[in-house]
Design a protein around this motif. Sequence first.
Motif, PDB file in Angstrom:
ATOM      1  N   GLU A 238       0.828  -1.215   0.000  1.00 38.02           N
ATOM      2  CA  GLU A 238       0.000   0.000   0.000  1.00 38.02           C
ATOM      3  C   GLU A 238       0.863   1.266   0.000  1.00 38.02           C
ATOM      4  O   GLU A 238       0.466   2.296  -0.545  1.00 38.02           O
TER       5      GLU A 238
ATOM      6  N   LEU B 120      -9.278  -3.696  -0.677  1.00 33.25           N
ATOM      7  CA  LEU B 120     -10.357  -2.732  -0.902  1.00 33.25           C
ATOM      8  C   LEU B 120      -9.813  -1.308  -0.986  1.00 33.25           C
ATOM      9  O   LEU B 120     -10.257  -0.515  -1.825  1.00 33.25           O
ATOM     10  N   ARG B 121      -8.842  -0.986  -0.128  1.00 37.04           N
ATOM     11  CA  ARG B 121      -8.249   0.359  -0.185  1.00 37.04           C
ATOM     12  C   ARG B 121      -7.500   0.565  -1.505  1.00 37.04           C
ATOM     13  O   ARG B 121      -7.562   1.656  -2.097  1.00 37.04           O
TER      14      ARG B 121
ATOM     15  N   ARG C 252      -8.188  -0.895  -4.332  1.00 39.87           N
ATOM     16  CA  ARG C 252      -9.208  -0.728  -5.367  1.00 39.87           C
ATOM     17  C   ARG C 252      -9.761   0.697  -5.371  1.00 39.87           C
ATOM     18  O   ARG C 252      -9.970   1.288  -6.438  1.00 39.87           O
ATOM     19  N   GLU C 253      -9.987   1.254  -4.186  1.00 42.66           N
ATOM     20  CA  GLU C 253     -10.519   2.617  -4.093  1.00 42.66           C
ATOM     21  C   GLU C 253      -9.557   3.637  -4.681  1.00 42.66           C
ATOM     22  O   GLU C 253      -9.974   4.673  -5.198  1.00 42.66           O
ATOM     23  N   ARG C 254      -8.257   3.325  -4.626  1.00 43.88           N
ATOM     24  CA  ARG C 254      -7.244   4.212  -5.207  1.00 43.88           C
ATOM     25  C   ARG C 254      -7.099   4.016  -6.710  1.00 43.88           C
ATOM     26  O   ARG C 254      -6.309   4.709  -7.355  1.00 43.88           O
ATOM     27  N   GLY C 255      -7.826   3.074  -7.270  1.00 39.14           N
ATOM     28  CA  GLY C 255      -7.736   2.822  -8.703  1.00 39.14           C
ATOM     29  C   GLY C 255      -6.715   1.781  -9.095  1.00 39.14           C
ATOM     30  O   GLY C 255      -6.414   1.634 -10.284  1.00 39.14           O
TER      31      GLY C 255
ATOM     32  N   GLU D 181      -9.175  -5.707   3.793  1.00 41.20           N
ATOM     33  CA  GLU D 181      -9.292  -4.242   3.765  1.00 41.20           C
ATOM     34  C   GLU D 181      -8.206  -3.620   2.892  1.00 41.20           C
ATOM     35  O   GLU D 181      -8.445  -2.620   2.216  1.00 41.20           O
TER      36      GLU D 181
END
Length: 462
Positions: free
Chosen positions: A19, A44-45, A47-50, A41
């Motif tokens: 990350e 998922l984080r 993925r949220e950042r693209g 998690e």
Amino acid sequence: MERLGTGIGWRPEIADAVERMQGIDWVEAVAENLCPGHLPESLLRLRERGVTVIPHGVSLGLGGADRPDEARLTALAERAEALASPIVTEHIAFVRAGGPLTASARLEAGHLLPVPRTRDALRVLCENIRIAQDALPVPLAVENIAALISWPDEEMTEGQFLYDLVDRTGVRLLIDVANLHTNHVNRGEDPVKALDELPVEAIAYIHVAGGFERDGVWHDSHAHPVPQPVLDILSELASRVTPPGVLLERDENFPEPGELERELAAIRGTLEKARGPVETVGPALRAPASLGETKPEPETDPEPGTDPETDPEPGTEPGTEPETDPARQRLSLAQTALLSALVAGTPVPEGFDRVRLGVQARALAAKRADVVAKVAEELPEILAATYRPAFLAYAQGRPMTGGYRRDALDFAEQLLLAGRPEDAETRRRLRHWWLERSGPAPLSGHPAARLARATRRVLLRR
């Protein structure tokens, strides 16, 4: 296929470091370690950042004689949808053998084993891949694997085998350059020749990984730094085509984040130096139909029964039951004989190198011990230094038939029934662990149920 860029294999042990890394465009996660409703998690984080996340399967066994298991295909599809992945990947390998096609017990390898490069194996693999493609919501790419052993009487080189596979199915390729190096050391196969024969336009992305050599055998460990020969093969490939993505794999013995970032920088540098003005090979190689071109029609229609791609083998016409498919039966018999020799101590099939088969058998047992230690991490803690030798002794002649968690329970049960470990306190802790996880005894009259009840009675009295 979108351009992926530079990626790294996501593993829980390095999730935080991944990350924080700069320049990571995408990650790959082992599909079987993910639960769609309870994704980590960290993923998922990302993925949220693209950051693109691709599920990488290891248990389908597309190169096996059986048709792909529907439940495993459904699970892989669910993970691709949960992660909004543009592609899913698996291996050109078999991981189990036996069963109805050979009227024998099902055997699990616990690892990826090479498919013979024969017409039978290619026919079966093509059909299995088409089944998988129909079941998956996104394109499929399949990976060449590393091997310690060679099949006798093979009919194609690796490059020819992969070319025909792509030509017949339109599947994409995940080319592992570390595996090309492994096969160069272990099987004498020229990686440059393999690249000459590959349909490089079908490449979805590249794997890069490390390993080590011992006694003339290269072990694809994914636990050591990437060696220069692997980067040289990457450079050779990148001089022919610009791969959509390149990924660093590391599964064990994780170094400090800085070392991983240096390896990623070496990969980027290799790609930059290798790229020339021409990004693909010449017109001799055709892109598969799924990449935007239709397959060329033959100049003349082949006579019935002369085209191995379109004419079914006798016994494989529409409506034929799987059990009567001659190619699958022949492949199943060959793979079962090999796997039985590796995990059950049966005689080595004719034509195989006995020494190399011994190396492969020990490697499978070691891998099995490592994975059991991960899925049942209390066992190495309870048994301490005796865990590994005790497990390897247990595994000798006892094939895995029900997965790693079942294997862990069976191992503990065998130790306890033999009155081991000798230390009373250690034996008490192991007995408590086994009883807590083995569950209530079944109530049916099946012999296995009676054995389970008897085992529990014996262990509860100790």
